[in-house]
Write an enzyme that holds these catalytic residues in place. Structure first.
Site, mmCIF file in Angstrom:
data_model
loop_
_atom_site.group_PDB
_atom_site.id
_atom_site.type_symbol
_atom_site.label_atom_id
_atom_site.label_comp_id
_atom_site.label_asym_id
_atom_site.label_seq_id
_atom_site.Cartn_x
_atom_site.Cartn_y
_atom_site.Cartn_z
ATOM 1 N N CYS A 182 -108.014 -30.561 -7.595
ATOM 2 C CA CYS A 182 -106.580 -30.580 -7.303
ATOM 3 C C CYS A 182 -106.033 -29.164 -7.260
ATOM 4 O O CYS A 182 -105.728 -28.573 -8.299
ATOM 5 C CB CYS A 182 -105.870 -31.417 -8.370
ATOM 6 S SG CYS A 182 -104.093 -31.467 -8.154
ATOM 7 N N CYS A 194 -102.547 -28.716 -8.704
ATOM 8 C CA CYS A 194 -102.459 -28.767 -10.172
ATOM 9 C C CYS A 194 -102.979 -27.461 -10.780
ATOM 10 O O CYS A 194 -102.419 -26.945 -11.731
ATOM 11 C CB CYS A 194 -103.299 -29.896 -10.760
ATOM 12 S SG CYS A 194 -103.226 -31.435 -9.877
ATOM 13 N N ASP A 195 -104.088 -26.947 -10.243
ATOM 14 C CA ASP A 195 -104.800 -25.851 -10.919
ATOM 15 C C ASP A 195 -104.735 -24.513 -10.193
ATOM 16 O O ASP A 195 -105.203 -23.508 -10.732
ATOM 17 C CB ASP A 195 -106.283 -26.239 -11.093
ATOM 18 C CG ASP A 195 -106.430 -27.524 -11.901
ATOM 19 O OD1 ASP A 195 -105.586 -27.761 -12.777
ATOM 20 O OD2 ASP A 195 -107.382 -28.293 -11.649
#
Ligand code: NAP
Length: 307
Positions: free
Chosen positions: A134, A137-138
């Site tokens: 992701c 997200c990261d």
């Protein structure tokens, strides 16, 4: 005797939320379950959804939240419970979670899909310390660093574009000489100048001790191997349907998708499928929400016929 719901909706991605909205508006006695706290499913991992009519450029998080709020306004909210199994007991279906056993006359399976894994050495061991599924997200952990994205579909290209705005350098490793992603995304991919596409290559090993330091790749045309020094490896090689728990309940195709057409009708009476979990041509938010509406209509018609 416990309550028997008219309909149980499993999943709170776009298909499940849409189904909940339609079920609430049809005044059906509804049970709605999802294992996540936040509603939105896979779109929560999407930086920008730019093809949902009327909401250009909305973030996946905002779209998920707006859809969840819409359902809540109609008086329906999902219960956070992980479904372990669904059993077909004829007119009633039994839904088992860790804590409870529910009964419903119809069930809509809208549990979506999960990231496919590469299954190469280092992938599991370095997951969370450089290996990610992701980018939205990261990605922030890789500011001014180097990242590799593996894949050639919409997700991989979107991830590469997203990371190119954060990272010093981004490599996109694809196994063929042509991307599967939409043209409009491919055009944006090279706009920032710090994305390099490595064609005809597959990832064979993710290297690193405590965190990722490199990705070993193999050129599929001449079989030569090389290492890309990188801080992160983002894997975007497609999705697999979350149907493991339902293999004995409904008929699946060879890729594991529930066999169901636009109406969401499966080969098991009273069980319906909506969204990425079913066989279909196009897996997008716009088709998932339409599936949710169709599946509720099919379930509603089924209940009328049962009376
Ligand atoms: P996808 O469209 O299935 O693409 C997967 C990519 O990974 C393909 O390029 C495939 O290569 C490659 N691949 C698969 N297995 C591999 C392996 N073992 N090793 C190396 N490469 C591998 O999946 P996705 O990009 O995750 O998207 C999933 C669905 O969501 C799609 O329907 C997509 O259209 C949709 N989506 C839409 C948007 C949008 O519209 N904005 C954004 C994201 C996702 P080949 O090309 O050679 O098969």
């Amino acid at each position: 005797m416990s309550e028997v719901y008219d309909i149980a909706i499993l999943g709170a991605g776009p298909a499940g939320i849409s189904a909940a909205i339609y079920a609430a508006r049809a005044k059906m006695n509804t049970l709605w379950l999802d294992k996540q706290f936040a509603q939105g499913g896979q779109i929560l991992n999407t930086y920008e959804v730019d093809n949902y009519p009327g909401l250009p450029g909305i973030s996946g998080m905002d779209l998920g939240e707006a859809m969840g709020e819409h359902a809540a306004k109609l008086g329906i909210e999902s219960v956070r419970e992980n479904v372990l199994a669904v059993e077909d007991a004829g007119e009633e279906k039994i839904i088992r979670t860790k804590k409870n056993e529910y009964r419903a006359r119809t069930v809509i399976l809208a549990c979506g899909a999960s990231h496919r894994r590469l299954g190469i050495p280092g992938e599991e061991e370095l997951s969370g310390v450089g290996v990610s599924y992701c980018a939205t997200c990261d990605g922030a952990f890789f500011k001014d660093k180097t990242a590799v994205v593996v894949g050639g579909g919409n997700m991989a290209v979107e991830d590469a574009i997203f990371l190119s705005r954060i990272c010093k350098k981004v490599y996109l490793v694809h196994r063929r000489d042509e991307l599967r992603a939409d043209e409009i995304l491919q055009e944006s991919l090279t706009a920032d100048g710090n994305v390099e596409v490595i064609w005809n290559s597959v990832a064979v090993e993710i290297q690193g001790e405590e965190c990722v330091t490199g990705l070993r790749i193999r050129n599929v045309q001449d079989n030569t191997e090389s290492v890309i020094n990188t801080d992160g490896v983002f894997i975007a090689v497609g999705i697999i349907p979350n149907t493991e728990k339902f293999s004995g309940l409904v008929k699946l195709d060879e890729s594991g998708y529930i066999i169901a057409g636009e109406e969401g009708i499966t080969q098991t009476p009273g069980i319906f499928a909506a969204g990425d979990i079913r066989t279909k041509m196009l897996r997008q938010v716009v088709t998932a929400v339409s599936d949710g509406a169709n599946a509720v209509t099919s379930a509603h018609n089924y209940l009328i016929r049962q009376r």
